[in-house]
Each structure stands twice: as structure tokens, then as C-alpha cells.
Enzyme design. Sequence first.
Site, PDB file in Angstrom:
ATOM      1  CE  LYS A  60      -1.308   1.726   4.237  1.00 17.58           C
ATOM      2  NZ  LYS A  60      -0.197   2.113   5.097  1.00 17.58           N
ATOM      3  CG  HIS A 108       1.253  -4.493   8.117  1.00 18.09           C
ATOM      4  ND1 HIS A 108       0.876  -3.214   7.808  1.00 18.09           N
ATOM      5  CD2 HIS A 108       1.535  -4.478   9.445  1.00 18.09           C
ATOM      6  CE1 HIS A 108       0.924  -2.466   8.898  1.00 18.09           C
ATOM      7  NE2 HIS A 108       1.319  -3.209   9.913  1.00 18.09           N
ATOM      8  CD  GLU A 163       0.384   3.978  14.248  1.00 20.57           C
ATOM      9  OE1 GLU A 163       1.420   3.351  14.009  1.00 20.57           O
ATOM     10  OE2 GLU A 163      -0.125   4.781  13.445  1.00 20.57           O
ATOM     11  CG  ASP A 181      -0.529   5.823   6.990  1.00 22.22           C
ATOM     12  OD1 ASP A 181       0.128   5.218   6.128  1.00 22.22           O
ATOM     13  OD2 ASP A 181      -0.206   5.844   8.201  1.00 22.22           O
ATOM     14  CG  HIS A 236      -3.811  -0.942   8.434  1.00 20.04           C
ATOM     15  ND1 HIS A 236      -3.387  -1.815   7.451  1.00 20.04           N
ATOM     16  CD2 HIS A 236      -2.775  -0.077   8.631  1.00 20.04           C
ATOM     17  CE1 HIS A 236      -2.152  -1.486   7.083  1.00 20.04           C
ATOM     18  NE2 HIS A 236      -1.769  -0.438   7.771  1.00 20.04           N
ATOM     19  CE  LYS A 247       1.198   7.691  11.815  1.00 18.23           C
ATOM     20  NZ  LYS A 247       1.653   6.301  11.840  1.00 18.23           N
TER      21      LYS A 247
HETATM   22  C1  BG6 Z   1       1.354   1.360   8.275  1.00 15.45           C
HETATM   23  C2  BG6 Z   1       1.236   2.858   8.277  1.00 15.45           C
HETATM   24  O1  BG6 Z   1       0.584   0.800   7.261  1.00 15.45           O
HETATM   25  O2  BG6 Z   1       0.926   0.844   9.522  1.00 15.45           O
HETATM   26  C3  BG6 Z   1       2.001   3.463   9.433  1.00 15.45           C
HETATM   27  O3  BG6 Z   1       1.719   3.371   7.050  1.00 15.45           O
HETATM   28  C4  BG6 Z   1       1.606   2.833  10.742  1.00 15.45           C
HETATM   29  O4  BG6 Z   1       1.798   4.876   9.494  1.00 15.45           O
HETATM   30  C5  BG6 Z   1       1.668   1.304  10.634  1.00 15.45           C
HETATM   31  O5  BG6 Z   1       2.475   3.286  11.749  1.00 15.45           O
HETATM   32  C6  BG6 Z   1       1.103   0.659  11.871  1.00 15.45           C
HETATM   33  O6  BG6 Z   1       1.347  -0.719  11.820  1.00 15.45           O
HETATM   34  P1  BG6 Z   1       1.505  -1.582  13.128  1.00 15.45           P
HETATM   35  O7  BG6 Z   1       1.747  -2.955  12.629  1.00 15.45           O
HETATM   36  O8  BG6 Z   1       2.645  -1.002  13.906  1.00 15.45           O
HETATM   37  O9  BG6 Z   1       0.208  -1.446  13.872  1.00 15.45           O
END
Ligand code: BG6
Length: 486
Positions: free
Chosen positions: A146, A176, A214, A233, A238, A336
Site C-alpha cells: 500500500k 499487513h 499509535e 494511511d 487497516h 498518531k
Molecule cells: C502502516 C502505516 O501501514 O501501519 C504506518 O503506514 C503505521 O503509518 C503502521 O504506523 C502501523 O502498523 P503496526 O503494525 O505497527 O500497527
Amino acid sequence: MTAQSASLMVIFGATGDLAQRMLLPSLYGLQRDGYLRADLKVLCTGRSELTQDAFRQSVIEAIERRYSAAERDAAHLSALLDRIHYQAAGLNDEASLGALIETIKSLRSGDVVYHLSTAPRFYAQICAALGAAGLAGPGTRALLEKPIGHDLASSIEINDGVGRVFEEERIFRVDHYLGKEGVQNLLALRFGNALFEPLWNARHIAQVQITVAETVGVEGRGDYYDTSGAMRDMLQNHLLQLLCLTAMEPPSQFDPSAVRNEKLKVLRSLRPIDREDAASHSVAGQYTAGAIDGVAVPGYRDELGRSSDTETFVALRAHVDNWRWSGVPFYLRTGKRMPRRCTEIFLQFRKVPHSIFGEDARIQPNALVIQLQPEERISLMLMNKTPGLDRDGLKFSQVALDLDLHETFEHAHRRLAYERLYLDALEGNGTLFVRRDETEAAWIWVDGIFKSWADAGMKPKTYPAGTWGPASSVALIERHGDSWRE
Ligand code: BG6
């Protein structure tokens, strides 16, 4: 290992941040546990002119950063390094691209997975070069990172470009989150237990909250992030994937078409958030300076070094308009610089229809909390009698039936999401990857929200770093008598 398992993986963008943080360490995890076929080769490419030794050194450092000394061993590391070959290639430089193509030809002995981890504007060009060289036929797969576009139109352009060379079944779009153990466990919980399904609907569930919070800021990725923001993002991909897995109908089987067909139906059932609803159903925020865990952190604009209207927080009140979920609000929230890192799904059940204990007993509705990060934990919140002789009537306390999955499976390795995704891609299983129609349905909904924001002149409201977003995010939910779980 299935017959079609690939024997060559080509990683474009192998010197980039994602490769160093996740991809190369994931390959190490698979190597260590014997999941890579003996003859698998990994061709890494990037713009930087590096010697084999310099690249391999970066692999060693990436693995050392990710795994403790106790989790590493020299034999597996050396076996992984033996598979890896680095070759620099400038995507706009025909000569170096041509040389890379020749290397791929010489290394190819069976199926190939191409992992495109570059800026997405290069995807079509890379695929065209592979196609022209006869390297994109049956037995090859393209794994795409992505963001697939910035909106529906740009995602169509990217998908068309890749689709001119690879058929849809051979395109694996990465989200992911789908590679995370906890996310797959959501499917196991819903469809491996008969207990939940009868309750999993509007008759028994009053509201759902999905939070991905986050503590990090933009971490030096400001240039990318500023063109993206929390909605593109995180939410478009997600959070909507988590929503799909929570809300979808039971697929008839755990296979790529059945699972993705059900997810698509959820995305297509999302009620548009129109201009009239923009203020009451959505909040955008941007962090200012504040503190996280007692440590002062700068504001978004200070980190970026310029003014910006990009949102670093978004909260939505969404509805899935179908029989199962009619009238149930799905509150989605991501940001964030929140006070703590937390990814969780919270389902609140309806209240008891009548309290035989009277109003003083304060019976709270049951809830199921599925925490995915930082720890995997499932808690069922129940009402329990507070011990005592109850001279003034029964008293109740909320208690949790708590399942700590790390403790329960303490001998299982904690896997990186890409270990699972790489293995599935090598074996050609697309169940945990996103299909084109899903991405596009998600963009249609998200584009609609951006349009409503623009039409209503909505801009992000500020929130101090270390808080749960702007005050209007609280109002978004409290207006309806609900409150965020914090
Ligand atoms: C990514 C985003 O896809 O996922 C990031 O681009 C983000 O900005 C990240 O920090 C968060 O992933 P995880 O696995 O740490 O929850």
C-alpha cells in the site's frame, strides 16, 4: 510445502525502511524455522549502488535490530545470506533495469514472487518491464504494498497498470494487518466457536468500536504522510479490513474467493457519510505539541517543518446497512500520538431487557474486547455479584473472563506479519491479501468522506499529543449515549 511454491523472490525497494524493518527480518524468521524451500533465492534490488557485502551487512544489522541474541543463530543467518543477492537498478535507467531483468532470467527456475515495495507510481512501469521480458507469465505473482493510490481514480490507474501484465489472481495486495496473528484469530474466534454467532448481530450487539491508536508521530516519513493522513494511511485499509472481518457473513470456506466476497459485501454496505452528516459522523484531528509517557513531543507541523491541514487522527460513526447490522453504529478511530498503543475491537452487547435487581444494581451491558496490540487478549466482560450480605440489595461488579493469548501459547513464537504473508505469497495463497474490488470499494467510501469534508469546509481540529484526539471525537460518540473505551 505445495508444488507451486516459488523458488525466486525479487524484492524491489530492498534498501527501504519497510524492507529493513520487516521484510528481511521476516525472511530470517522463516529461515530459522525451516519454512523456506532449500533452493529459494532472494534477489534484492534498490537504487543504491551497494556491494554484496555491504547489502548483506545491512541484512545482518536489520536482523540484529529485530531479534535478540537468544533468538538468532549464526548458522541460520548465514544460510539466509547465502540465498540473498543484491543488484542495484534505477527504475528510470534502462541499462540497469535491463541488467536486472537478465539476472532474474538467470535465477529463475520455477515460480517467482515479485514484491513491489517501491513508491506505487513505479508499479506499472516495473510490471511492464517484467511483462516485456516474458517474466510475468503463469507461475509469477506480484505482491503490492500500500498505498494503492490516493483515491479511487489513482488506484484504478495503478491497478490497471499492474493488471495489464498480471491477472487478478496473480496480484497480491498487502495489508499487513491481515498477516497479524491476532487478526486471523478474529476469524478463528468467530467461525471456530458456535457460541458467538447467534449473538453476532443487531439484535444482541448495541455498538462496535474499532480503535487503532499509535503513540508514534510521523517518524521521518513526513513527506509521504503529509500526502496521505490518517484516513488514507490507516483507515482506508487497516481499519476497514478489521471492520470487514468483524462484520462479514460466515464465508462458506476459508479460501480466497469466499473470504474476499464476504468482505466486499461489507464494504459495499457501508452507508455513505454525506455532507449533512460530515460534522456529526466524522472528526479529523491533528496533534500539537504535548507529552507521551511524560516525555515532551513536538506537534505535527513542527515535525513536518511547515504548515499543513493533513489529519493525523480520524474518528467516524459508520453504519453497515444490511440485515445483520441494521442500526448498529461502528465507531472507528485511529490516530498518531495517542496516549498509548492499542489496537482493539470492542463489541458491546445490549442491556438486559429488565433488571430484576432494580436500578441501584447498576447492571452494565456485557462486552467482548478483542485486543490485538500490543498484547493479544480476549476479554468477556460479565456482571458478577459483589460478595457481601446485601442488606441494601444486591451489588454488582463488572469482571472479565480474560484470555491472555501470549500466556496461553507461551511456547509459540511471536511472528512478524510478513512471515505469514511471505509464506502465503510464495505458496500462491491469496486469502490474506486484498482483491482489487475491495480496495476500490474502500476508496469509494473514503473518497465520499473527503468530498463531504471539502463541501462542508471541514478542517482537522487540534489535539495535544498524548490525548485521545480532539474534544469533538468524544462528542461524536457521547451524543448517542455511548462512550469510547479507554
Ligand atoms: C502502516 C502505516 O501501514 O501501519 C504506518 O503506514 C503505521 O503509518 C503502521 O504506523 C502501523 O502498523 P503496526 O503494525 O505497527 O500497527
